[in-house]
Design a protein around this motif. Sequence first.
Motif, PDB file in Angstrom:
ATOM      1  N   HIS A  92      -9.569   2.776   0.818  1.00 14.07           N
ATOM      2  CA  HIS A  92     -10.690   2.496   1.169  1.00 14.07           C
ATOM      3  C   HIS A  92     -11.350   1.064   0.716  1.00 14.07           C
ATOM      4  O   HIS A  92     -11.912   0.396   1.587  1.00 14.07           O
ATOM      5  CB  HIS A  92     -11.658   3.373   0.556  1.00 14.07           C
ATOM      6  CG  HIS A  92     -11.879   4.782   1.340  1.00 14.07           C
ATOM      7  ND1 HIS A  92     -12.822   5.492   0.925  1.00 14.07           N
ATOM      8  CD2 HIS A  92     -11.035   5.175   2.118  1.00 14.07           C
ATOM      9  CE1 HIS A  92     -12.810   6.629   1.789  1.00 14.07           C
ATOM     10  NE2 HIS A  92     -11.597   6.332   2.480  1.00 14.07           N
ATOM     11  N   PRO A  93     -11.006   0.397  -0.343  1.00 17.17           N
ATOM     12  CA  PRO A  93     -11.170  -1.277  -0.436  1.00 17.17           C
ATOM     13  C   PRO A  93     -10.479  -2.067   0.495  1.00 17.17           C
ATOM     14  O   PRO A  93     -10.995  -3.068   1.146  1.00 17.17           O
ATOM     15  CB  PRO A  93     -10.723  -1.333  -1.989  1.00 17.17           C
ATOM     16  CG  PRO A  93     -10.808  -0.047  -2.762  1.00 17.17           C
ATOM     17  CD  PRO A  93     -10.287   1.046  -1.654  1.00 17.17           C
ATOM     18  N   ARG A  94      -9.259  -1.772   0.869  1.00 16.79           N
ATOM     19  CA  ARG A  94      -8.519  -2.606   1.896  1.00 16.79           C
ATOM     20  C   ARG A  94      -9.187  -2.347   3.103  1.00 16.79           C
ATOM     21  O   ARG A  94      -9.348  -3.079   3.981  1.00 16.79           O
ATOM     22  CB  ARG A  94      -7.173  -2.104   1.775  1.00 16.79           C
ATOM     23  CG  ARG A  94      -6.334  -2.531   0.468  1.00 16.79           C
ATOM     24  CD  ARG A  94      -4.811  -2.103   0.437  1.00 16.79           C
ATOM     25  NE  ARG A  94      -4.081  -2.621  -0.546  1.00 16.79           N
ATOM     26  CZ  ARG A  94      -4.042  -1.876  -1.963  1.00 16.79           C
ATOM     27  NH1 ARG A  94      -4.498  -0.900  -2.117  1.00 16.79           N
ATOM     28  NH2 ARG A  94      -3.075  -2.648  -2.752  1.00 16.79           N
ATOM     29  N   VAL A  95      -9.394  -0.989   3.541  1.00 18.97           N
ATOM     30  CA  VAL A  95     -10.195  -0.777   4.830  1.00 18.97           C
ATOM     31  C   VAL A  95     -11.377  -1.723   4.783  1.00 18.97           C
ATOM     32  O   VAL A  95     -11.597  -2.176   5.945  1.00 18.97           O
ATOM     33  CB  VAL A  95     -10.396   0.626   5.076  1.00 18.97           C
ATOM     34  CG1 VAL A  95     -11.095   0.761   6.388  1.00 18.97           C
ATOM     35  CG2 VAL A  95      -8.970   1.550   5.104  1.00 18.97           C
ATOM     36  N   ARG A  96     -12.092  -1.630   3.984  1.00 27.03           N
ATOM     37  CA  ARG A  96     -13.544  -2.270   4.012  1.00 27.03           C
ATOM     38  C   ARG A  96     -13.146  -3.623   4.147  1.00 27.03           C
ATOM     39  O   ARG A  96     -14.089  -4.197   4.797  1.00 27.03           O
ATOM     40  CB  ARG A  96     -14.320  -1.772   2.803  1.00 27.03           C
ATOM     41  CG  ARG A  96     -14.946  -0.462   2.778  1.00 27.03           C
ATOM     42  CD  ARG A  96     -15.817  -0.417   1.654  1.00 27.03           C
ATOM     43  NE  ARG A  96     -15.521  -0.415   0.363  1.00 27.03           N
ATOM     44  CZ  ARG A  96     -15.036   0.562  -0.486  1.00 27.03           C
ATOM     45  NH1 ARG A  96     -15.128   1.896   0.276  1.00 27.03           N
ATOM     46  NH2 ARG A  96     -14.400   0.350  -1.480  1.00 27.03           N
ATOM     47  N   ALA A  97     -12.446  -4.405   3.508  1.00 25.25           N
ATOM     48  CA  ALA A  97     -11.966  -5.625   3.475  1.00 25.25           C
ATOM     49  C   ALA A  97     -11.619  -6.149   5.045  1.00 25.25           C
ATOM     50  O   ALA A  97     -11.960  -7.034   5.494  1.00 25.25           O
ATOM     51  CB  ALA A  97     -11.181  -6.103   2.407  1.00 25.25           C
ATOM     52  N   ALA A 149      -9.742  11.418  -3.834  1.00 26.24           N
ATOM     53  CA  ALA A 149     -10.410  10.501  -4.475  1.00 26.24           C
ATOM     54  C   ALA A 149      -9.410   9.356  -5.060  1.00 26.24           C
ATOM     55  O   ALA A 149      -9.678   8.292  -4.815  1.00 26.24           O
ATOM     56  CB  ALA A 149     -11.348  10.808  -5.926  1.00 26.24           C
ATOM     57  N   VAL A 150      -8.260   9.803  -5.393  1.00 26.15           N
ATOM     58  CA  VAL A 150      -7.209   8.975  -5.779  1.00 26.15           C
ATOM     59  C   VAL A 150      -6.579   8.038  -4.560  1.00 26.15           C
ATOM     60  O   VAL A 150      -6.565   6.789  -4.411  1.00 26.15           O
ATOM     61  CB  VAL A 150      -5.851   9.610  -6.585  1.00 26.15           C
ATOM     62  CG1 VAL A 150      -4.770   8.679  -6.651  1.00 26.15           C
ATOM     63  CG2 VAL A 150      -6.402  10.079  -7.788  1.00 26.15           C
ATOM     64  N   LEU A 151      -6.460   8.732  -3.324  1.00 27.71           N
ATOM     65  CA  LEU A 151      -5.980   8.115  -2.097  1.00 27.71           C
ATOM     66  C   LEU A 151      -6.980   7.195  -1.634  1.00 27.71           C
ATOM     67  O   LEU A 151      -6.814   6.139  -1.263  1.00 27.71           O
ATOM     68  CB  LEU A 151      -5.710   9.260  -1.062  1.00 27.71           C
ATOM     69  CG  LEU A 151      -5.321   8.774   0.221  1.00 27.71           C
ATOM     70  CD1 LEU A 151      -4.220   8.035   0.224  1.00 27.71           C
ATOM     71  CD2 LEU A 151      -5.226   9.963   1.073  1.00 27.71           C
ATOM     72  N   ASN A 152      -8.437   7.965  -1.450  1.00 23.17           N
ATOM     73  CA  ASN A 152      -9.366   6.834  -1.260  1.00 23.17           C
ATOM     74  C   ASN A 152      -9.596   5.519  -2.124  1.00 23.17           C
ATOM     75  O   ASN A 152      -9.789   4.503  -1.561  1.00 23.17           O
ATOM     76  CB  ASN A 152     -10.659   7.697  -1.123  1.00 23.17           C
ATOM     77  CG  ASN A 152     -10.736   8.472  -0.225  1.00 23.17           C
ATOM     78  OD1 ASN A 152      -9.889   8.836   0.849  1.00 23.17           O
ATOM     79  ND2 ASN A 152     -11.743   9.405  -0.291  1.00 23.17           N
ATOM     80  N   GLY A 153      -9.158   5.441  -3.367  1.00 25.79           N
ATOM     81  CA  GLY A 153      -9.300   4.628  -4.011  1.00 25.79           C
ATOM     82  C   GLY A 153      -8.389   3.632  -3.924  1.00 25.79           C
ATOM     83  O   GLY A 153      -8.370   2.159  -4.000  1.00 25.79           O
ATOM     84  N   VAL A 209       0.866  -1.230   0.015  1.00 30.72           N
ATOM     85  CA  VAL A 209      -0.156  -0.024  -0.073  1.00 30.72           C
ATOM     86  C   VAL A 209       0.798   1.227  -0.010  1.00 30.72           C
ATOM     87  O   VAL A 209       0.521   2.187  -0.731  1.00 30.72           O
ATOM     88  CB  VAL A 209      -1.099   0.214   1.270  1.00 30.72           C
ATOM     89  CG1 VAL A 209      -1.705   1.186   1.325  1.00 30.72           C
ATOM     90  CG2 VAL A 209      -1.854  -1.207   1.436  1.00 30.72           C
ATOM     91  N   LEU A 210       1.801   1.344   0.896  1.00 31.41           N
ATOM     92  CA  LEU A 210       2.833   2.527   0.887  1.00 31.41           C
ATOM     93  C   LEU A 210       3.564   2.613  -0.658  1.00 31.41           C
ATOM     94  O   LEU A 210       3.632   3.709  -0.890  1.00 31.41           O
ATOM     95  CB  LEU A 210       3.910   2.027   2.017  1.00 31.41           C
ATOM     96  CG  LEU A 210       3.652   2.274   3.227  1.00 31.41           C
ATOM     97  CD1 LEU A 210       4.712   1.924   4.235  1.00 31.41           C
ATOM     98  CD2 LEU A 210       3.116   3.634   3.824  1.00 31.41           C
ATOM     99  N   ALA A 211       3.859   1.349  -1.235  1.00 30.93           N
ATOM    100  CA  ALA A 211       4.292   1.693  -2.809  1.00 30.93           C
ATOM    101  C   ALA A 211       3.388   2.357  -3.688  1.00 30.93           C
ATOM    102  O   ALA A 211       3.714   3.388  -4.216  1.00 30.93           O
ATOM    103  CB  ALA A 211       4.626   0.377  -3.218  1.00 30.93           C
ATOM    104  N   GLU A 212       2.082   2.156  -3.428  1.00 27.36           N
ATOM    105  CA  GLU A 212       1.100   2.757  -4.144  1.00 27.36           C
ATOM    106  C   GLU A 212       0.713   4.219  -3.706  1.00 27.36           C
ATOM    107  O   GLU A 212       0.702   4.870  -4.731  1.00 27.36           O
ATOM    108  CB  GLU A 212      -0.312   1.995  -4.212  1.00 27.36           C
ATOM    109  CG  GLU A 212      -0.289   0.610  -4.661  1.00 27.36           C
ATOM    110  CD  GLU A 212      -1.667   0.009  -4.947  1.00 27.36           C
ATOM    111  OE1 GLU A 212      -2.716   0.774  -5.151  1.00 27.36           O
ATOM    112  OE2 GLU A 212      -1.945  -1.273  -4.467  1.00 27.36           O
TER     113      GLU A 212
END
Length: 211
Positions: free
Chosen positions: A93-98, A86-90, A52-55
């Motif tokens: 957010h999916p990982r947080v939800r998972a 929005a880029v950051l949330n993209g 995630v840090l790399a992204e």
Amino acid sequence: MPSPSPAQPRRLGLTGSIGAGKSTVAALLRGRGLTVLDADEVAREVTRDPAVLAEIEAEFPGVVRGGELDRAALAERVFGDPARLAVLNGITHPRVRARMRALEQEAAARGEEWIVQDVPLLFEGELQGQMDAVLVVDAPLEVRVSRVMARSGLSREAVLTRDARQMPAEEKRRRATVVLDNGGELGALAEQVDRALAALGIGQEKSPSLS
């Protein structure tokens, strides 16, 4: 024959404006035997993942330093820029939800009937429809501003700017299932928490404690 999946716990949303005392209520709920899933803590956990840090670093060069996320630097990059936010949330957010779903399943396996989802921007993120009930913690604006200034060192203007970025407290109160007023003493807040749980039919597995 496979065993049936455990029943999904019901969700009690917990939210409130900056400085309202949401963390205090979360602690009171934990003391009453409820599992509290903290969305901010899960987000911090997610952003410790090297992938995630790399992204994030690829999109926001310079915000990862020594293998750790510089949250203040990242906040400066996305503040007031919906497209970059929005880029950051993209990414996150999916990982947080998972991760939140995985934690819910763990609670279900333990036989818990309710879990608390502590989400600062619950209404702003339009997550209220995923909750079975929502507690909103509130306090007078000047009380909230003073609290945040004392704990963070931010100026009054900076706190007001952050508050203005959130949904107005009055609107959160309107949308709440139950409002907890946290402008006074801890004991009064704890009594409100107990009344709210009783009204919602949420059993308390432990005796209330104000210690």
